[in-house]
Design an enzyme around this catalytic site. Sequence first.
Site, PDB file in Angstrom:
ATOM      1  N   ASN A  52       0.844  -1.200   0.000  1.00  0.00           N
ATOM      2  CA  ASN A  52       0.000   0.000   0.000  1.00  0.00           C
ATOM      3  C   ASN A  52       0.877   1.247   0.000  1.00  0.00           C
ATOM      4  O   ASN A  52       1.724   1.336  -0.912  1.00  0.00           O
ATOM      5  CB  ASN A  52      -1.139  -0.024   1.026  1.00  0.00           C
ATOM      6  CG  ASN A  52      -0.790  -0.284   2.463  1.00  0.00           C
ATOM      7  OD1 ASN A  52      -0.481  -1.406   2.824  1.00  0.00           O
ATOM      8  ND2 ASN A  52      -0.866   0.721   3.305  1.00  0.00           N
ATOM      9  N   ASP A  53       0.716   2.176   0.880  1.00  0.00           N
ATOM     10  CA  ASP A  53       1.293   3.520   0.735  1.00  0.00           C
ATOM     11  C   ASP A  53       2.761   3.592   0.310  1.00  0.00           C
ATOM     12  O   ASP A  53       3.586   2.842   0.831  1.00  0.00           O
ATOM     13  CB  ASP A  53       1.244   4.241   2.083  1.00  0.00           C
ATOM     14  CG  ASP A  53      -0.055   4.074   2.817  1.00  0.00           C
ATOM     15  OD1 ASP A  53      -1.006   3.529   2.243  1.00  0.00           O
ATOM     16  OD2 ASP A  53      -0.120   4.499   3.988  1.00  0.00           O
TER      17      ASP A  53
END
Length: 689
Positions: A52-53
Amino acid sequence: MKTKPTTSLRPYIVLAVSFVATLGCVAADLPSYYTEPFRPQFHFTPEKNWMNDPNGLVYYEGEYHLFYQYNPFGDKWGHMSWGHAVSHDLIHWKHLPLALAEENGVMIFSGSAVVDWKNTSGFGKNGNPPIVATYAGNYTQKPLQNENIAYSNDRGRTWTKYSGNPVIDIGSKDFRDPKVFWHEPTKRWIMVVALSADHKIRFYASPNLKQWTSLSDFGPAGATSGVWECPDLFPLPVNFDTNQIKWVLIVGVGSGAPAGGTGVQYFIGNFDGTNFTQDDVSLSGSKPVGDADEVLADFEGDNYGNWKITGNAFGSGPVHPDASVTGYLGRKLVDSFGSSDSNQGTLTSPEFVVDRDYLSFLIGGGAHPGKVGMNLIVKGAIVKTATGNNSSSLRWQSWDVRQYRGKSAQLEIFDNDTNNDWGHIYVDQITLGNSPVSATADNALWADYGPDFYAAASWSDIPKSDGRRIWIGWMNNWQYGQDLPTSPWRSAMSVPRELSLIATGEGIRLAQQPVAELNQLREFFPLTFSGGSFADASRWLMNHTNLPPLLDVEMTFTKVSNESPFAVILQTGLNQQISIACEPALNQLIVDRRQSGLTAFNRDFSGRYRAPLNLTNGCYKLRLLVDTSSLETFVQDGKVVLTSLMFPNAGPRNLRLTLGKGGQPYVSGITIYKLKSAWNKDFPSTIAP
Ligand code: FRU
């Protein structure tokens, strides 16, 4: 709603992580490398597992570092650690071993990295500055998040967690995603970190990255429909004028963004080294009305058409207001000021049938119920009424009119106030639609109106000689991200984008353009249409079918009017397409991925997304970046961006143009570049281990 699974507790994780770490950079020159179905070809993806991020974005010694939230054990969220890749050009990436691993029940959540040039931390070695990462520790066995640091003395290749961690602990379970930067005027480090559940950003200062002092809080403000995460803060010149600097505060919102689910909002203002103060901006005009399909009145004409006027407050037609009035759409609006605040009168619409669920409009001016405002009248009775907000900034309001569906109704805008204190009303863009203007969306500026751009962050330490502010976002959405139909990896990053601030008629806005380095993937000899009628352009496209899956398309439409809405359709198979519609009468861009291929893997995936879009001198300029499983739409030089994933057939692509109403814009140019893969067999590039 964001749905991350709760992770099971795995005390033996350290051993396993270090084992995986040694496998982390498997060589990649196999012919089958990165050719799985839906594998992005010019976007970053990990070889396998969940991502993710973006984290720890920093430039050092010719290398852009991209760390990222990574689960080394599987293709769903869990056991979060920092994966790592580096690039010379932001386009070709080399995977490196896991950088920071979950350890002793502490996951490595999102954060940032800086080059500590002055060795303020003392972590430097042999006269070389360390790279220092700051991250949120997320405890798996108790509800706690705190801030921690780690450093590297070998160009980010290996990392040591600081023995004095955590460096900030306030005992909170929602305290994460520190972004650190050097603030030259006050000669100290600043940390920007989210108090996620409180919708606040807290600022800290430090001389050495180890001891931190709390400075101030910002928020709640803007969109607070979900937790606040992944803040960033940086200065940018307005209109490229380095004498006019504004600070941009970036805040991820965990749910309720305009496209549904997660999204990135931003605030423009000033940061003095202690406090962030938001500029007083009008936001109303920046939001499209939900599913506003029918504009009852846009008040752009010379007169009020068949609306009836009484008294002297409304003049003879809509007015072009002075600069103090903001938030209206187009060039004109209704203004009951007349020649003075004491003028009175009414403006009554013809009868119309309520054929949608919500009636939405922009309204401003006086807040004196019964004296100035707008009424909805059904069968002679006032069933709804609205006033302004004692300000010259128009705001959206929506009435739920479901109970009047099928009935005939009238609107009456009235000013029977003789008062000089806000004794007038402003109204614009009365619209019938099937959803209300979301209160949260109305209050915020959004970086990207598509569903798939989140947790965006910018690179630190890009040399002054380059001078760009570049960021990248996670091209996914917590609503459905863990169900994407890809294997053995899940999630991609957006293309890296260069940021700028542009002064528009509605205020200063963030603009984004793909970094210029992307152009190196363009194959020579693009297909070009050098200008002609809409019909000519359509025919030209029909003669250039069977396009490959990786495309960079530029299209410019001119002489566009409210009578000439149109759409660009990217066909990916029989009855399979994603469409990009430009709706001048609605001031909207609408991307529709409902028939874009696989959508049923999660009920929140299929959808139609709207961005506010103004015509500029009758012109729309589009740039479409098409990868195997994504479409990034940049309009008006990146002033409007809409990012959406798609999971279409693998076959050839065709571009088509369609008209909405019949009025034809002029097509002043189309350029179709075929793109090469960034993950070809020459990979890995020249990056040293
Ligand atoms: C944002 C986020 C961050 C957190 C990370 C955990 O997507 O929720 O707030 O640090 O993901 O993976």
